[in-house]
Design an enzyme around this catalytic site. Sequence first.
Site, PDB file in Angstrom:
ATOM      1  N   ASP A  74      -7.038  -5.296   0.179  1.00 17.59           N
ATOM      2  CA  ASP A  74      -8.448  -5.686  -0.900  1.00 17.59           C
ATOM      3  C   ASP A  74      -8.568  -7.290  -0.591  1.00 17.59           C
ATOM      4  O   ASP A  74      -8.793  -7.657  -1.316  1.00 17.59           O
ATOM      5  CB  ASP A  74      -7.899  -5.533  -1.784  1.00 17.59           C
ATOM      6  N   HIS A 106       1.032  -0.945  -0.506  1.00 18.69           N
ATOM      7  CA  HIS A 106       0.566   0.210   0.453  1.00 18.69           C
ATOM      8  C   HIS A 106       0.871   1.077   0.100  1.00 18.69           C
ATOM      9  O   HIS A 106       1.792   1.368   0.565  1.00 18.69           O
ATOM     10  CB  HIS A 106      -0.903   0.177   1.127  1.00 18.69           C
TER      11      HIS A 106
HETATM   12  N1  ACO Z   1       4.181  -7.571  -4.964  1.00 21.87           N
HETATM   13  C1  ACO Z   1       5.877  -7.477  -5.457  1.00 21.87           C
HETATM   14  N2  ACO Z   1       6.776  -7.003  -4.865  1.00 21.87           N
HETATM   15  C2  ACO Z   1       5.465  -5.594  -4.677  1.00 21.87           C
HETATM   16  C3  ACO Z   1       4.160  -5.352  -4.450  1.00 21.87           C
HETATM   17  C4  ACO Z   1       3.278  -6.607  -4.760  1.00 21.87           C
HETATM   18  N3  ACO Z   1       2.064  -6.374  -4.245  1.00 21.87           N
HETATM   19  N4  ACO Z   1       4.284  -4.125  -3.478  1.00 21.87           N
HETATM   20  C5  ACO Z   1       4.962  -3.264  -4.097  1.00 21.87           C
HETATM   21  N5  ACO Z   1       6.420  -4.037  -4.558  1.00 21.87           N
HETATM   22  C6  ACO Z   1       7.518  -4.292  -4.519  1.00 21.87           C
HETATM   23  C7  ACO Z   1       8.062  -3.299  -5.271  1.00 21.87           C
HETATM   24  O1  ACO Z   1       7.971  -4.465  -6.745  1.00 21.87           O
HETATM   25  C8  ACO Z   1       9.193  -2.324  -5.291  1.00 21.87           C
HETATM   26  O2  ACO Z   1      10.256  -2.793  -4.804  1.00 21.87           O
HETATM   27  P1  ACO Z   1      11.431  -1.950  -6.031  1.00 21.87           P
HETATM   28  O3  ACO Z   1      11.791  -1.906  -4.100  1.00 21.87           O
HETATM   29  O4  ACO Z   1      12.390  -3.144  -5.702  1.00 21.87           O
HETATM   30  O5  ACO Z   1      11.259  -1.484  -6.904  1.00 21.87           O
HETATM   31  C9  ACO Z   1       8.974  -1.950  -4.038  1.00 21.87           C
HETATM   32  O6  ACO Z   1       8.232  -3.193  -3.440  1.00 21.87           O
HETATM   33  C10 ACO Z   1       8.050  -0.877  -3.474  1.00 21.87           C
HETATM   34  O7  ACO Z   1       6.989  -0.538  -4.318  1.00 21.87           O
HETATM   35  P2  ACO Z   1       6.041   0.658  -5.188  1.00 21.87           P
HETATM   36  O8  ACO Z   1       5.390   0.240  -6.126  1.00 21.87           O
HETATM   37  O9  ACO Z   1       7.454   1.721  -5.210  1.00 21.87           O
HETATM   38  O10 ACO Z   1       4.615   1.342  -3.821  1.00 21.87           O
HETATM   39  P3  ACO Z   1       3.797   2.346  -4.307  1.00 21.87           P
HETATM   40  O11 ACO Z   1       3.704   3.096  -2.814  1.00 21.87           O
HETATM   41  O12 ACO Z   1       4.126   3.424  -5.149  1.00 21.87           O
HETATM   42  O13 ACO Z   1       2.439   0.791  -4.714  1.00 21.87           O
HETATM   43  C11 ACO Z   1       0.519  -0.448  -4.432  1.00 21.87           C
HETATM   44  C12 ACO Z   1       1.753   0.494  -3.942  1.00 21.87           C
HETATM   45  C13 ACO Z   1       0.589   0.261  -5.507  1.00 21.87           C
HETATM   46  C14 ACO Z   1      -0.429  -0.789  -3.094  1.00 21.87           C
HETATM   47  C15 ACO Z   1       1.557  -1.717  -4.855  1.00 21.87           C
HETATM   48  O14 ACO Z   1       1.531  -1.909  -3.411  1.00 21.87           O
HETATM   49  C16 ACO Z   1       1.210  -3.100  -5.458  1.00 21.87           C
HETATM   50  O15 ACO Z   1       0.677  -2.620  -6.590  1.00 21.87           O
HETATM   51  N6  ACO Z   1       0.082  -3.423  -4.806  1.00 21.87           N
HETATM   52  C17 ACO Z   1      -0.946  -4.343  -5.555  1.00 21.87           C
HETATM   53  C18 ACO Z   1      -1.557  -4.553  -5.944  1.00 21.87           C
HETATM   54  C19 ACO Z   1      -3.134  -3.865  -4.882  1.00 21.87           C
HETATM   55  O16 ACO Z   1      -3.642  -4.207  -3.977  1.00 21.87           O
HETATM   56  N7  ACO Z   1      -3.115  -2.395  -4.530  1.00 21.87           N
HETATM   57  C20 ACO Z   1      -4.528  -2.019  -3.390  1.00 21.87           C
HETATM   58  C21 ACO Z   1      -4.041  -0.891  -2.765  1.00 21.87           C
HETATM   59  S1  ACO Z   1      -5.671  -1.153  -1.740  1.00 21.87           S
HETATM   60  C22 ACO Z   1      -6.557   0.046  -2.335  1.00 21.87           C
HETATM   61  O17 ACO Z   1      -6.476   0.996  -3.075  1.00 21.87           O
HETATM   62  C23 ACO Z   1      -7.799  -0.023  -1.901  1.00 21.87           C
END
Ligand code: ACO
Length: 427
Positions: free
Chosen positions: A362, A305
């Site tokens: 979620d 998140h």
């Molecule tokens: N699975 C694997 N790796 C992940 C995941 C995941 N679900 N989420 C983040 N990471 C990793 C990224 O690859 C990144 O790695 P790096 O630093 O080596 O490049 C690091 O963790 C940080 O991730 P970001 O995408 O930069 O973090 P951000 O805060 O921008 O994204 C997000 C948050 C979009 C929710 C992300 O965690 C994600 O895509 N999760 C899956 C989708 C999801 O469940 N969304 C629902 C959110 S809740 C809501 O909206 C109600």
Amino acid sequence: MANQAKLTTAGKEFEYPILKGSVGPDVIDIRKLYGQTGQFTFDPGFTSTAACESALTYIDGDEGVLLHRGYPIGQLAEQSSFMEVCYLLLNGELPSGDELETFSTTITRHTMLHEQLATFYRGFRRDAHPMAIMCGVVGALSAFYHDSTDIADPEHRKISSHRLIAKMPTIAAMAYKYSVGQPFLYPDNKLSYTGNFLRMTFGVPAEEYEVIPAVEKAMDRIFILHADHEQNASTSTVRLAGSSGANPFACIAAGIACLWGPAHGGANEAALNMLKEIGTPDKIPHYIERAKDKNDPFRLMGFGHRVYKNYDPRATVMQSTVREVFEALKVDDPLFETALRLEEIALNDPYFVEKKLFPNVDFYSGIILSAIGFPTTMFTVLFALARTVGWVAQWNEMISDPGQKIGRPRQLYTGPTQRDYVAIDKR
Ligand code: ACO
């Protein structure tokens, strides 16, 4: 001075006040920055920018805290009701017994839609996504309720807020009924807000629909968990639309459009699809490896998140609600076992630990909604229904603020500088 931030730029030093909220990070008040320095700040995605002042909802992402008007989400989910949370968000305090009854009665009396709105549905294809129908029908409400669109009048704002909260379940249920080719059901005012929604969605005129109390409670709790989440993308969209003086129905339609995106409201559908793809717990290690592989676009959906760097407090409640719904409906979806095992394995894996990736709201909600009988296309619709109260409360807060200005971000321009027009035969 400790309550001033110093900025050195363009060869000069400037001071900006540091403002303190009741809790949470301080903010540097840079409203005078452009006038003084001729420079803007640059923060696409608003990762370091507070766009407004608000007294509604507080999140501490590092600690996994979510408070509505100061009350922890876990307590509200366990002990309160969605109607009570609506009152709290709109009015700032928990209602007395009488206040809650009056509020619930008011909402109940607004649940019917103008009869002519039913004809709007018939203009959509049967296979239209229910979010497309929601956007259209909610926007159209402004053409039906002229008597409550004077945004400068607090009474008008109150009535339109009540109308939106009350009509959203009717609109959502009708979108579902239309997609399955069943007749629309009118609201039944003997039922609760949530019971009424379940009946309008799953009932048919030929049979008496019985609301299952455990399902009603679970649904009500899911609504509470989605009621508000401070300045997320759809709420900021509602605020921005409202800042120009647009009517509340148009603003909420804008919020619904923003929520529709897979990075926002659509993630529970993706999480459920992922669990279906994984299938059985023995396949989990393979998917964990894929999630960790930088060359593989696969991510664990329902994990991670932008704000929470700890367990999303809403996910905890969701997990216990799955068990209650399964028990009430006497179902036992093996995907729940897969989800529990996946969570356990991920939370013990250094990759997820180091990156602070925890289950979000979620991760479990899709399992519950699907057990209740909702198709995946309805998941985001339910989110919109529940978030409507947050949207209208935030919109009201903004309009009531005497210092409110139209939202107008600036930009870092990188296009061509001024050049002369060239006639078409000379290009
Ligand atoms: N699975 C694997 N790796 C992940 C995941 C995941 N679900 N989420 C983040 N990471 C990793 C990224 O690859 C990144 O790695 P790096 O630093 O080596 O490049 C690091 O963790 C940080 O991730 P970001 O995408 O930069 O973090 P951000 O805060 O921008 O994204 C997000 C948050 C979009 C929710 C992300 O965690 C994600 O895509 N999760 C899956 C989708 C999801 O469940 N969304 C629902 C959110 S809740 C809501 O909206 C109600």
